[in-house]
Write a protein that holds these residues in place. Structure first.
Motif, PDB file in Angstrom:
ATOM      1  N   PRO A 199       0.803  -1.226   0.000  1.00 47.31           N
ATOM      2  CA  PRO A 199       0.000   0.000   0.000  1.00 47.31           C
ATOM      3  C   PRO A 199       0.832   1.271   0.000  1.00 47.31           C
ATOM      4  CG  PRO A 199       0.016  -0.992   2.177  1.00 47.31           C
ATOM      5  CD  PRO A 199       0.654  -1.985   1.245  1.00 47.31           C
ATOM      6  N   ARG A 200       2.093   1.174   0.376  1.00 43.71           N
ATOM      7  CA  ARG A 200       2.951   2.354   0.429  1.00 43.71           C
ATOM      8  C   ARG A 200       3.410   2.806  -0.949  1.00 43.71           C
ATOM      9  NH1 ARG A 200       6.546  -0.578   4.967  1.00 43.71           N
ATOM     10  NH2 ARG A 200       6.101  -2.235   3.454  1.00 43.71           N
ATOM     11  N   ASP A 201       3.364   1.885  -1.938  1.00 44.47           N
ATOM     12  CA  ASP A 201       3.835   2.209  -3.280  1.00 44.47           C
ATOM     13  C   ASP A 201       2.886   3.195  -3.958  1.00 44.47           C
ATOM     14  OD1 ASP A 201       5.891   0.438  -2.866  1.00 44.47           O
ATOM     15  OD2 ASP A 201       5.007  -1.187  -4.042  1.00 44.47           O
ATOM     16  N   GLY A 202       3.387   4.387  -4.218  1.00 48.34           N
ATOM     17  CA  GLY A 202       2.593   5.394  -4.910  1.00 48.34           C
ATOM     18  C   GLY A 202       1.513   6.047  -4.076  1.00 48.34           C
ATOM     19  N   ALA A 203       1.526   5.840  -2.777  1.00 53.25           N
ATOM     20  CA  ALA A 203       0.492   6.419  -1.921  1.00 53.25           C
ATOM     21  C   ALA A 203       0.628   7.944  -1.886  1.00 53.25           C
ATOM     22  CB  ALA A 203       0.594   5.859  -0.509  1.00 53.25           C
ATOM     23  N   PRO A 204      -0.480   8.670  -2.067  1.00 56.92           N
ATOM     24  CA  PRO A 204      -0.436  10.151  -2.030  1.00 56.92           C
ATOM     25  C   PRO A 204      -0.407  10.642  -0.584  1.00 56.92           C
ATOM     26  CG  PRO A 204      -2.676   9.427  -2.451  1.00 56.92           C
ATOM     27  CD  PRO A 204      -1.835   8.173  -2.392  1.00 56.92           C
ATOM     28  N   LEU A 205       0.705  10.396   0.097  1.00 64.44           N
ATOM     29  CA  LEU A 205       0.780  10.669   1.531  1.00 64.44           C
ATOM     30  C   LEU A 205       0.994  12.150   1.825  1.00 64.44           C
ATOM     31  CD1 LEU A 205       3.083   7.722   2.706  1.00 64.44           C
ATOM     32  CD2 LEU A 205       0.597   7.860   2.840  1.00 64.44           C
ATOM     33  N   PRO A 206       0.298  12.689   2.812  1.00 63.43           N
ATOM     34  CA  PRO A 206       0.600  14.048   3.272  1.00 63.43           C
ATOM     35  C   PRO A 206       1.995  14.081   3.890  1.00 63.43           C
ATOM     36  CG  PRO A 206      -1.506  13.248   4.151  1.00 63.43           C
ATOM     37  CD  PRO A 206      -0.800  12.077   3.557  1.00 63.43           C
TER      38      PRO A 206
END
Length: 327
Positions: A199-206
């Motif tokens: 889920p961390r791959d490409g996640a639009p994280l703040p």
């Protein structure tokens, strides 16, 4: 009673918790519970106090009640000899429901009040009330876990299932930067052979957001207990486990109506997000981050709102409904 449960696997997702927790509740009531799934192994992430057997063994066994909640094990479920077969619908637009609804030898149940009504309309026959589900001994408040600052926003990080709405929530949280008190974003998810991509791959994280991968059940409870706000933006959900777990642990919850109508009352026990869109999600979260009084009031109401929905109470309700249907 002899009770048989049918699952396609015993991983962390896909409604597995519901069957395992109900099996534990029924075992505690003195019933003999067997969980059938292809490998026949016990769940590794959550204790199961009944027996586990390979799915292939089910055809040679017999039970008083057999319970199934998805299409992949339906054939084995129906081939299993049982006094009552129950198909337990746990999500909107369940792809296995049409087959179960057409099978008059199968009782229907659903895991929320809204879904009971929906399934009854679709099947045109009665549906057992299977609404509920939470371990109140495990998911409970602990004020010592919640620091005064920074504020923590917790999110279900399952990005492989778009219906969870994780990326919508992340876009909403990103838009809040500089407009609300400082906060950190924490996401959780479990990895496994069927869990999809990382889920961390490409996640639009703040900025400053972080993932907690594969938390134990104890670690998951601590995440809920340490968070000020929990955000859920699900669609097509039957019962939103995570929103109720967060509520039971004293976090203020902002959620869409999907899977939460039984326990989320807008302005009373949660902020209910009217439209599943980043703007509306951001508006609800901003209210909770800016308004400490509102946040603490909703957090204090959460455990009381969760109290009626325990697994033990649900286990008794379901068996009572199944028994009454056979009368």
């Amino acid at each position: 009673m002899r009770i048989a449960l049918f699952l396609p696997h015993v991983g962390v997702f896909g409604g597995v918790r519901r069957h395992v927790e109900l099996g534990n509740a029924w075992t505690g009531m003195g019933h003999a519970v067997t969980l059938y799934h292809p490998a026949g192994t016990p769940p590794a992430w959550l204790e199961f106090r009944g027996a586990t057997r390979p799915l292939a063994d089910a055809a040679a066994a017999a039970s008083d009640v057999a319970l199934c909640g998805e299409r992949d094990t339906y054939d084995a479920f129906r081939a299993h000899r049982a006094g009552r077969h129950v198909y337990y619908c746990v999500l909107e637009r369940d792809p296995g429901l049409d087959r179960a609804a057409a099978d008059r030898g199968v009782l229907l149940a659903a895991n929320s009040t809204a879904l009971v009504r929906q399934v009854a309309r679709r099947a045109r026959r009665p549906v057992l009330d299977g609404a509920g589900g939470i371990d109140l001994a495990h998911f409970r408040p602990d004020a010592a876990q919640r620091a005064a600052a920074p504020l923590r926003v917790l999110v279900n990080g399952r990005r492989s299932r778009p219906k969870k709405g994780t990326d919508l929530v992340l876009r909403a949280l990103t838009s809040l930067g500089g407009h609300v008190p400082e906060f950190e974003t924490v996401l959780f998810d479990a990895r496994g052979p069927q869990a999809g991509p990382d889920p961390r791959d490409g996640a639009p994280l703040p900025p400053g957001a972080r993932y907690v991968i594969d938390p134990s059940q104890t670690e998951l409870v601590a995440l809920y207990q340490s968070s000020h706000v929990f955000v859920a933006a699900e669609r097509k959900a039957g019962w939103c486990n995570t929103a109720l777990e967060a509520m039971a642990c004293g976090a203020a919850v902002a959620c869409t109506p999907s899977g939460t109508r039984d326990f989320a009352r807008d302005g009373d026990t949660a902020l209910v997000i009217p439209l599943r869109h980043p703007w509306f999600i951001a508006r609800a979260v901003a209210r909770l981050l800016r308004d400490r009084t509102l946040r603490e009031r909703l957090g204090a109401r959460g455990p009381e709102a969760a109290a009626p929905w325990s697994w033990d109470r649900l286990a008794r309700k379901l068996l009572d409904g199944i028994t009454a249907s056979a009368a």
